[in-house]
Structure formats: structure tokens, C-alpha cells
Enzyme design. Structure first.
Site, PDB file in Angstrom:
ATOM      1  N   TRP A 200      54.448 -18.075  82.827  1.00 58.57           N
ATOM      2  CA  TRP A 200      54.578 -19.105  83.852  1.00 58.57           C
ATOM      3  C   TRP A 200      54.628 -18.429  85.235  1.00 58.57           C
ATOM      4  CZ3 TRP A 200      58.614 -19.958  87.423  1.00 58.57           C
ATOM      5  CH2 TRP A 200      58.469 -21.128  88.183  1.00 58.57           C
ATOM      6  N   ASP A 367      54.178 -36.806  93.480  1.00 60.30           N
ATOM      7  CA  ASP A 367      54.436 -36.003  92.281  1.00 60.30           C
ATOM      8  C   ASP A 367      55.556 -36.624  91.450  1.00 60.30           C
ATOM      9  OD1 ASP A 367      55.043 -33.346  90.685  1.00 60.30           O
ATOM     10  OD2 ASP A 367      53.207 -32.953  91.792  1.00 60.30           O
ATOM     11  N   ASP A 368      56.145 -35.844  90.612  1.00 57.70           N
ATOM     12  CA  ASP A 368      57.177 -36.256  89.656  1.00 57.70           C
ATOM     13  C   ASP A 368      58.319 -37.026  90.345  1.00 57.70           C
ATOM     14  OD1 ASP A 368      58.797 -36.389  87.467  1.00 57.70           O
ATOM     15  OD2 ASP A 368      58.946 -34.228  87.160  1.00 57.70           O
ATOM     16  N   ARG A 444      62.686 -28.027  79.064  1.00 56.27           N
ATOM     17  CA  ARG A 444      62.983 -28.772  80.297  1.00 56.27           C
ATOM     18  C   ARG A 444      63.565 -30.150  79.950  1.00 56.27           C
ATOM     19  NH1 ARG A 444      59.074 -31.040  85.086  1.00 56.27           N
ATOM     20  NH2 ARG A 444      60.437 -30.546  86.797  1.00 56.27           N
ATOM     21  N   ASP A 479      50.286 -33.742  84.076  1.00 56.45           N
ATOM     22  CA  ASP A 479      51.103 -32.554  83.816  1.00 56.45           C
ATOM     23  C   ASP A 479      51.483 -32.470  82.337  1.00 56.45           C
ATOM     24  OD1 ASP A 479      52.619 -30.317  84.407  1.00 56.45           O
ATOM     25  OD2 ASP A 479      53.820 -31.284  85.959  1.00 56.45           O
ATOM     26  N   ASP A 549      52.134 -22.740  89.297  1.00 54.44           N
ATOM     27  CA  ASP A 549      53.268 -23.210  90.100  1.00 54.44           C
ATOM     28  C   ASP A 549      53.635 -22.191  91.161  1.00 54.44           C
ATOM     29  OD1 ASP A 549      53.622 -25.672  89.080  1.00 54.44           O
ATOM     30  OD2 ASP A 549      55.301 -25.170  87.767  1.00 54.44           O
TER      31      ASP A 549
END
Ligand code: DGJ
Length: 740
Positions: A200, A367-368, A444, A479, A549
Site C-alpha cells: 500500500w 469522496d467517502d 478497516r 473503491d 494513496d
């Protein structure tokens, strides 16, 4: 005709101006590989390339013949049994427990163009002159099972695509335990293997190692193609550089668990295979059922690694990406994730969008955090309706306001996931992929929805359709923020659990396809915690992908450099973010952040209203510059000139199709004192054309720029009384715009 069949020798020759791929039907009726590489003249008989030697201990096929042994013959789609002791392309179990099959040639067909693969991504062509295809049908008579090998060669690109289909007509069932998309046995092992691996925020770092005897591989068993190992490998000769020499690249158009391996046998043959990872796969076929593999793509280059990458880029831009945004300039966007994380409401969003609109930015992406009870990452996933405490007028109301200020509107979703704290989970706890007898892992705080079940995909489609139907949404960021750890479907019987990982990905592709068909003008950007599902399969549905990211400009040099080995700049989401950077806390100049991000699907990921007036003006100029040159950045021929993995200086460039414009990106990580002079030899220019550089009077011809090089020396001498001015020191960059 790019595909010839020579009946007297039962030889197939796939060729175009640059490559040849040759195989023949062997004495035992199975296909044997003869050659893959630079173009050969066509002829009836290539059997001199069929090498057979007597070897001690070899299992031999024919009584009295010590030469013909499948242990040593190069093959097209090897099976277990009959003497080949290397890894098979395919392993099938019969009801009696035996794994012995023999697929022998029955027939073939050659046709112009290419057929699509149902439910799976595949390269395609509008004009049937661009590709030619071959299907070779083989049969195992004892079990009444057919194996079809599919080949496509591109007329104008050094590209071959392959996949396989198995159709079982026999009464008793058979079980596929390994079914790779392709196999190629190369004549030697004098290659270095390049792979793109990482983690990541450190995706697709380039590493290279000489092949050695035995198996070397990259793979994923995570349910997505992964940041750890991209589904790609290249083989290059020792002397092959970015600009010259022989190499070949292999990739799989697939987004799930996969295996790409090279097996070097004891006689230096290198066997390359790509396909669904066999350890995550078992598929039983009853009478009349079939199974089709994903597609693999091979690229061959005699023009170094840049030649290989450019062929992938052209192939993907022209023959993989579909829809409204194919070959189109990508909108310059602003995304609120790093600007607000979950902490926003409608007014804050509109304020960010207004500042962005003033800078000329074209698309706002929410976004989120806009849905359900999503105020942090513990809850809300699965509830795809607006969080009215943040967005009182819903998505429709917000999108209307964004459009009113002159921008397009985009939305983030993560449709494959659910939090236990969600209405969706409370209503359908069995839709999560876990074994209920054990405590499952979360990632997560979230769980993977069982997309191998049709009703789950239908339900998510309906929820998303409801949102999209009621609002003017022009872009979706899709995502996927965790790997799969307990792959078990509560709707499948025990003998069907081996299908679940593949069926999951088919479910993802199905949802993409349904949304694309219903909303053809939406631009999709795929994402998986950054670049964990950055693969050619995804590009068939989403023309761009969030590269990482990690938005730090210096980290991005390596990430974008590695990504460019396979994927074109048009698809690499690349944003300017705030400093100190949120991932590595580094301060880089604003122009360096943009100079890196220009070579991609460009955007911003910060609250522009927090910038000074001078910085806002700089952003406005960056946006104007990108609008002027974005076609060159996104669709120009991309050359890597100096590697961040080997040097303090990274250099790359993009050249327009007519070679009248080229933009060189130069980046220096650390400043050094009193170092030597430095020039970079450019590539891809018209050697007779005279180019001006950055609109100045300096005019140089293409030949000089490619042979003598572009002078880039400007190091600190340490004695000239220079002072830091924000444009010198560490992390500097420059763009050279060359126009003829
Ligand atoms: C991971 C993505 O890569 C980020 O860009 C952002 O969308 C977050 N997820 C949101 O949860």
C-alpha cells in the site's frame, strides 16, 4: 493474412511486420511451440525448430523412439501426464480420481477481427482489419471433453492475446484444478525477469532479477490483483535498455487472484504461464458445461522496454478502454478526501468546489463519507443513500449546486463492502463472505460482500441505480479497501466453494457492466486503497485508476515510473495534494507536485481555499497549462529516460503523435554541490525538425536533442552566493516544452 496455416506440416504462423508466433501439431496430436519473437519469413515447414534429443530417464511416448518425450518438447498448453513433468497449464480430475487427459487436434478456424469473451474483459477492435484470430479445437475423446485455444494477433502492434475454453460433453463430471490462460515455452533462459511489486502506498516498484532454474512467480491470493505484485512480468535480455534491445511483457486482463510464473527447466527452456491462481480455484463441470479463462496479452519488443510499454499503452488506449472517455482528454478534477476526510457538510463542499471552479478545474469528486451513517470508517458501508445530516438536499441537491457553479459532479462508492454497523448488514448478515464458525478478520472495520451471489449484486445495483437515477453524476470513483481473508460463500454447496473467488470477480465485472450500460456517459475511476487493483482487467470497465494513496510527488516518481511499464498515462489518476504531504510529511514545491501529476489523469486533492493568493494563481496557471497540453501528456508516446530507482534524477517525456510537441519532465530529488555536467538524450523526436524550448528563442533540431542531449546541468556550486528561493534546493523539477 497475419495467420497462416500450413497443412502439410500442420503449422500455424501468426505474424505481422514485427513479430512471429509459430506452433505446430505434434506427432501425438497435441500442439507444440516452435518460436516466439522477432518476425520470421513465412514458409511451409519450420520443423527444424522442433528440437528433440535423447535424454536419460525421459518418459517417451512411442515404443522404440527415445527422442519424442514431452518432458523436453516445447508445448502450447501442456497437461499433466504423458511425460511432461513441468507445471501443466491445465490440471483436471476425473470422477475416478485420475488426472490424465490428452487433448488432440480436431480442427481450427481463422477469422478477421476478434470475438468478445462473455462476462470477462478482453481486447477488442472496431475495425476487423486491426486483428486476426485463430481458434484451435482439441479433444480428449475418452472423456468427451473439448479444449479450445484462442489466439489473436494485432495487425499493427507486436501483440498476441490468448485464452482457453474447456467444454465438457461427457456423462461423468470433471473438475478443473488449474486452468491457466496461456503457456509459452521459450527456447532459453538468458533473461532478466522484471516485476512490479510493493505494498500500500508503494505500488509497482520495479525490480529485476536474472532467471534461475526452477519456478519464479508473482501472484495474488487476496481476491484482487494487489499492490503487492502487479499481474505483469517482463523478460529482458541483459543488454536490453529502455531504448534498445529485446524484451517481452506478459499481463493478464483479470482483477482477481492470479498467478504469473516462469519455470526454467533443466535444459534452459523458460515456461511462462499466466492465469487464475490455482490455489484459489476448483471448478466442476457437468455434462454440457464449459469454463472460459481470462485473457492474457503478450507484447514483444526489439526497441527496449519503452517499446514494450508503448505497445501496451497503444493497445489499452485503443483496444481495451471502452465508452465515452476512450481516447478522450480526461477532466481535471478536485477530490475532497485529503481536504476533509469525513469531516464535511454541503456548505464546506460547495466552498471547496467554488474555489476550484475559479481555478478552472472541471470536475468535483465527493469522496467517502456521504452516505448512511458514515461519519468514520466504522460504519455505513452498504447503505448507499445520502447522509442527510451532512447533505440536507441529498446527492441530487448537491450535484445541482456543483453544476450551477460550472463543474461536473463525481461520487465515491465502495459497493463490494459492508460494515457490520449498517442497515444492509442488519438486514442480510449472511451476505458477508465469512465462515460463521470462526471469528472473521475485518479490514478497516469492514467485510466483503459475497458478490458470487447474484441477489447481492442485484441489490447493490438497485441501490446505486436509485442514487444515479435521481442526480446528475458524471464520474464515479469505485473503491475497494480490503483483501479477502475468509473466502466462503454461505449460498454455495461444499463442492462449489472453489468457484467463489472467480465468481466474485465475475460479479464485480457484472455490476460494472450494468452500470456502464445504463450510464454510458459516467467516467469510472477504479481504486482499491490506492492502486491495489490497478490491472488491465479493470481498464475494460474503468478508463482510469487511482494510482496510489501516496500523493507525495517524490514517492510518485517511482510509482508512476513503474506503473508506466504497462499502463498508459491516460489511466493513471495523479493529484496535487497539500504539504506537508499526508503520507510521508514531505514538503515539496507546488510546481513539482504538478509537474509529476501532469503525466496522468490530473487533479487536485486539497482545500484550495487554504492556499495563499500566489499559490491560487499558480494553480490557475497549472490548470490552464494542463488544458493546453493534456492530450500530449495523456496520449503522447511516453518515454522513460532516467529511472528514479537508479538515479537522483528522474526524466521522462511525452511526444505528440505528429512529433510536433514534446514535453520533458525533469525531477531531481536531492540537490548536490558541484557535481558534473549532465545531459539527457531525448527520444521519439523528428530528427529533422527544429524545436523551440519553452517558447524561448533557443531552437535545436531533434537530432541534436536525441544525440547530444538536452543540457540539464544547474547544480549548486556552493560559492556563488545563491540562496534558497523555493525553486532550487531539494525536490526541484522542470518541464521542457519542445515545439516544432
Ligand atoms: C482509499 C482511497 O484510495 C482514497 O483515495 C479514499 O477514497 C479512501 N479510500 C476513502 O475511504
Amino acid at each position: 493474412m497475419p495467420i497462416q496455416y500450413h497443412s502439410s506440416t500442420k503449422t500455424f504462423h501468426l505474424y505481422n511486420d514485427s513479430i512471429s508466433y509459430i506452433f505446430m501439431i505434434l506427432e501425438n496430436g497435441t500442439p507444440g511451440q516452435l518460436y516466439y519473437g522477432s518476425r520470421l519469413s513465412d514458409k511451409e515447414d519450420f520443423s527444424e525448430l522442433l528440437e528433440m534429443k535423447r535424454r536419460a530417464n525421459a518418459p517417451c511416448t512411442y515404443e522404440g523412439n527415445l527422442l519424442f518425450s514431452l518432458e523436453h518438447l516445447k508445448q502450447e498448453y501442456p497437461l499433466y501426464g504423458h511425460g511432461d513433468l513441468r507445471y501443466p497449464a491445465c490440471s483436471i480430475q476425473k470422477e475416478n480420481g485420475s488426472h490424465i487427459f490428452e487433448f488432440q487436434y480436431v480442427s481450427h478456424s481463422i477469422y478477421k477481427g476478434k470475438n468478445r469473451i462473455k462476462g470477462l474483459p478482453a481486447i477488442w477492435c472496431e475495425n476487423s482489419d486491426d486483428m486476426e484470430s485463430l481458434e484451435v479445437v482439441l479433444e480428449d475423446q475418452r472423456t468427451d471433453t473439448q479444449l479450445t485455444l484462442y489466439y489473436t494477433i494485432c495487425t499493427h502492434l507486436p501483440v498476441i492475446a490468448r485464452h482457453a475454453l474447456i467444454l465438457h460433453n461427457g456423462h461423468s463430471s470433471i473438475t478443473l484444478q488449474r486452468m491457466m490462460s496461456c503457456n509459452v515455452d521459450l527456447i532459453d533462459d538468458a533473461w532478466d525477469m522484471i516485476q512490479l511489486s510493493g505494498a500500500w502506498s508503494r505500488e509497482r516498484h520495479v525490480s529485476s532479477t536474472p532467471l534461475r532454474p526452477g519456478v519464479q512467480s508473482v501472484y495474488s491470493m487476496r481476491g484482487h490483483s494487489s499492490a503487492q505484485f502487479n499481474p505483469f512480468l517482463a523478460l529482458k535480455r541483459k543488454e536490453c535498455s529502455e531504448t534498445a534491445g529485446e524484451c517481452m511483457g506478459f499481463t493478464l486482463l483479470y482483477s482477481g487472484s492470479y498467478l504469473a510464473q516462469v519455470e526454467v527447466d533443466n535444459y534452459h527452456v523458460s515456461r511462462v504461464q499466466l492465469g487464475i491462481h490455482p490455489d484459489c480455484f476448483e471448478w466442476t463441470l457437468q455434462q454440457g458445461e464449459s469454463f472460459e479463462t481470462p485473457e492474457a496479452v503478450y507484447v514483444y519488443s526489439e526497441h527496449g522496454l519503452n517499446g514494450m510499454s508503448q505497445a501496451f499503452h497503444t493497445l489499452f488506449n485503443h483496444h481495451l478502454v471502452r465508452g465515452t472517455y476512450r481516447l478522450q482528454d480526461r477532466p481535471i478534477l478536485i477530490n475532497n478526501w485529503e481536504a476533509t476526510y469525513f469531516d464535511f457538510d454541503e456548505e464546506k463542499i460547495v466552498r471547496i468546489a467554488e474555489t476550484a471552479a475559479k481555478a478552472g478545474i472541471e470536475l468535483f469528486v465527493l469522496d467517502d463519507g456521504w452516505f448512511g451513517n458514515r461519519n468514520d470508517d466504522h460504519r455505513g458501508l452498504g447503505d448507499w443513500y445520502a447522509n442527510v445530516s451532512k447533505l440536507p438536499h441529498g446527492i441530487a441537491g448537491l450535484s445541482e449546486r456543483i453544476h450551477a457553479i460550472g463543474m461536473k459532479f463525481g461520487l465515491w462508492i465502495e459497493p463490494e463492502m459492508v460494515n457490520m454497523d449498517s442497515d444492509l448488514y442488519r438486514a442480510h448478515p449472511d451476505w458477508v463472505m465469512i465462515d460463521p464458525d470462526y471469528v472473521p478478520c475485518h479490514g478497516r472495520n469492514q467485510y466483503v460482500l459475497d458478490f458470487s451471489r447474484r441477489e447481492v449484486v442485484d441489490h447493490i445495483f438497485n441501490m446505486l441505480d436509485h442514487v444515479l437515477d435521481g442526480a446528475d453524476v458524471n464520474y464515479i470513483k469505485w473503491d475497494m479497501n480490503r483483501t479477502m481473508s475468509e473466502v466462503y460463500s454461505r449460498s454455495h454447496s461444499s463442492d462449489r466453494q472453489g468457484r467463489v473467488m472467480h465468481e466474485y470477480i465475475l460479479g464485480v465485472y457484472d455490476l460494472y457492466e450494468r452500470l456502464m450500460q445504463k450510464y454510458p456517459d459516467i467516467l469510472f475511476e477504479s481504486c482499491a486503497s490506492g492502486g491495489s487493483r490497478f490491472d488491465a482487467g479493470m481498464l475494460y470497465y474503468a478508463p482510469q485508476a487511482w494510482t496510489s494513496d501516496n500523493s507525495d510527488a517524490i514517492e510518485r516518481l517511482k510509482i508512476q515510473y513503474g506503473t508506466s511499464f504497462v499502463y498508459p498515462p491516460s489511466c493513471m489518476g495523479a493529484h496535487v495534494s497539500a504539504v506537508p504531504n499526508h503520507q510521508v510529511f514531505r514538503n515539496t514545491p507546488l510546481n513539482t507536485r504538478a509537474n509529476v501529476a501532469f503525466y496522468g489523469a490530473f487533479g487536485y486533492e486539497l482545500d484550495l481555499s487554504k492556499l495563499s493568493d500566489e499559490e491560487k494563481e499558480e494553480v490557475r496557471q497549472q490548470v490552464a497549462f494542463m488544458k493546453k497540453y493534456r492530450h500530449v501528456f495523456q496520449y503522447g508516446t511516453f518515454y522513460r529516460l532516467s529511472s528514479p530507482f537508479e538515479s537522483n534524477e528522474t526524466v521522462w517525456m511525452s511526444v505528440s503523435e505528429d512529433r510536433s510537441t514534446a514535453i520533458v519532465g525533469y525531477y531531481r530529488v536531492l540537490n548536490e554541490v558541484n557535481v558534473g555536467y549532465r545531459r539527457v538524450r531525448l527520444a521519439g523526436l523528428d530528427e529533422n525538425a527544429v524545436y523551440t524550448i519553452n517558447g524561448t528563442d533557443q531552437a535545436t533540431d531533434g537530432r541534436e536533442l536525441m544525440k547530444a542531449g538536452l543540457v540539464i546541468s544547474d547544480y549548486t556550486s556552493g560559492e556563488n552566493g545563491e540562496t534558497y528561493n523555493g525553486r532550487n534546493g531539494d525536490f526541484i523539477s522542470r518541464l521542457y516544452v519542445l515545439e516544432s
